[in-house]
Design an enzyme around this catalytic site. Sequence first.
Site, PDB file in Angstrom:
ATOM      1  N   PRO A 144     -38.979 -19.162  34.241  1.00 39.79           N
ATOM      2  CA  PRO A 144     -39.382 -20.418  34.772  1.00 39.79           C
ATOM      3  C   PRO A 144     -40.791 -20.771  34.638  1.00 39.79           C
ATOM      4  CG  PRO A 144     -38.711 -19.013  36.797  1.00 39.79           C
ATOM      5  CD  PRO A 144     -38.683 -18.011  35.419  1.00 39.79           C
ATOM      6  N   ASP A 196     -42.576 -22.457  23.207  1.00 35.61           N
ATOM      7  CA  ASP A 196     -42.350 -23.956  23.960  1.00 35.61           C
ATOM      8  C   ASP A 196     -43.333 -24.271  24.662  1.00 35.61           C
ATOM      9  OD1 ASP A 196     -39.675 -23.825  22.757  1.00 35.61           O
ATOM     10  OD2 ASP A 196     -38.749 -23.248  24.679  1.00 35.61           O
ATOM     11  N   LYS A 234     -41.620 -29.386  22.906  1.00 33.92           N
ATOM     12  CA  LYS A 234     -40.784 -30.469  22.839  1.00 33.92           C
ATOM     13  C   LYS A 234     -41.061 -31.456  24.135  1.00 33.92           C
ATOM     14  CE  LYS A 234     -37.246 -28.722  20.110  1.00 33.92           C
ATOM     15  NZ  LYS A 234     -37.692 -27.383  20.118  1.00 33.92           N
ATOM     16  N   GLY A 279     -38.785 -20.910  27.215  1.00 39.62           N
ATOM     17  CA  GLY A 279     -38.720 -21.296  28.727  1.00 39.62           C
ATOM     18  C   GLY A 279     -37.453 -20.869  29.243  1.00 39.62           C
ATOM     19  N   GLY A 280     -37.429 -20.125  30.326  1.00 39.86           N
ATOM     20  CA  GLY A 280     -36.164 -19.861  31.128  1.00 39.86           C
ATOM     21  C   GLY A 280     -35.441 -18.708  30.273  1.00 39.86           C
ATOM     22  N   ASP A 281     -34.233 -18.920  30.115  1.00 41.42           N
ATOM     23  CA  ASP A 281     -33.362 -18.076  29.241  1.00 41.42           C
ATOM     24  C   ASP A 281     -33.029 -18.561  27.608  1.00 41.42           C
ATOM     25  OD1 ASP A 281     -31.356 -15.576  29.355  1.00 41.42           O
ATOM     26  OD2 ASP A 281     -30.462 -17.187  28.259  1.00 41.42           O
ATOM     27  N   ALA A 331     -34.327 -21.338  34.680  1.00 42.28           N
ATOM     28  CA  ALA A 331     -34.627 -22.103  35.580  1.00 42.28           C
ATOM     29  C   ALA A 331     -34.265 -22.248  37.064  1.00 42.28           C
ATOM     30  CB  ALA A 331     -35.158 -23.579  35.060  1.00 42.28           C
ATOM     31  N   MET A 364     -33.019 -31.304  33.194  1.00 41.01           N
ATOM     32  CA  MET A 364     -33.448 -32.205  32.527  1.00 41.01           C
ATOM     33  C   MET A 364     -32.896 -33.759  33.086  1.00 41.01           C
ATOM     34  SD  MET A 364     -32.855 -30.606  28.584  1.00 41.01           S
ATOM     35  CE  MET A 364     -31.363 -29.804  29.307  1.00 41.01           C
ATOM     36  N   GLY A 410     -40.806 -25.367  39.727  1.00 41.21           N
ATOM     37  CA  GLY A 410     -40.363 -23.908  40.340  1.00 41.21           C
ATOM     38  C   GLY A 410     -41.324 -22.750  39.797  1.00 41.21           C
TER      39      GLY A 410
END
Length: 259
Positions: free
Chosen positions: A14, A37, A59, A90-92, A121, A171, A200
């Site tokens: 995250p 990203d 994006k 980002g994240g998974d 996230a 989102m 976060g």
Amino acid sequence: MSEMGKLWLVGAGPGDSDLLTLKAARLIADADVLVHDGLIGPGVLEMARAGAETISVAKRRDRHSLPQPEINALLVRKVLAGLKVVRLKGGDPFVFGRGGEELEAARAAGIPCEVVPGVSAALGCAAEAGLPLTHRALSSAVSFVAGTCQGLKEQDWRGLAGPGRTLVVYMGVTTAGLIADKLMADGVSPDMPVAVLERGTLPGARAIRTLLAELGEVVAREGVRSPAVLVVGRVAGLANAEDVIARATMRQLEGLGAW
């Protein structure tokens, strides 16, 4: 012809680089090419070796530096050139990260691809805020949805939020008011606690608690910006967060202590 390289779809977590897995950190440091990203946390790209190529395919809602098919083609081209390619997500990679589409493209092109999971996230932001997504007394089920879906009003979200459940919306900042209206129309109580977890694990992180009926107004008034996740459910009352309610009734205010 060059020997074929390999593609890794790597979850960057995250934001906080300390939340990378050991495998992710090793692959980043060894990669020939990093395709990343825009929401990669500070410090992650600094782990790349000297001379590694870094390519941003950030994006921002409907403004993409490269359309997804071109990103897929870029990854395939680099691997066919014999390079070790890390696609940083980002994240998974498999939680709203389009990792599935890139894996399909790799398979179609016949190139080797491995997926390295990351802290999503929802998990990272909730942990930082002290918000358990499940709790034996409050929630035994968790659902993840995207708040940018086309035809939001037509989505059937009945049963995704309510007593005994937690709903995490990715989102959903720009559509927060519509999401609240949709959930209430599908039967969720206007008094349901919500936590807004903004940035976060990153500098400037902020956590806000409100009620579902007040969500859209609070997000707008407080100037919440992406990246952020919305957590809807009784567990939101356990978050270490600022209570911000726009037009709460006295009954709702009195009920805050019971969250």
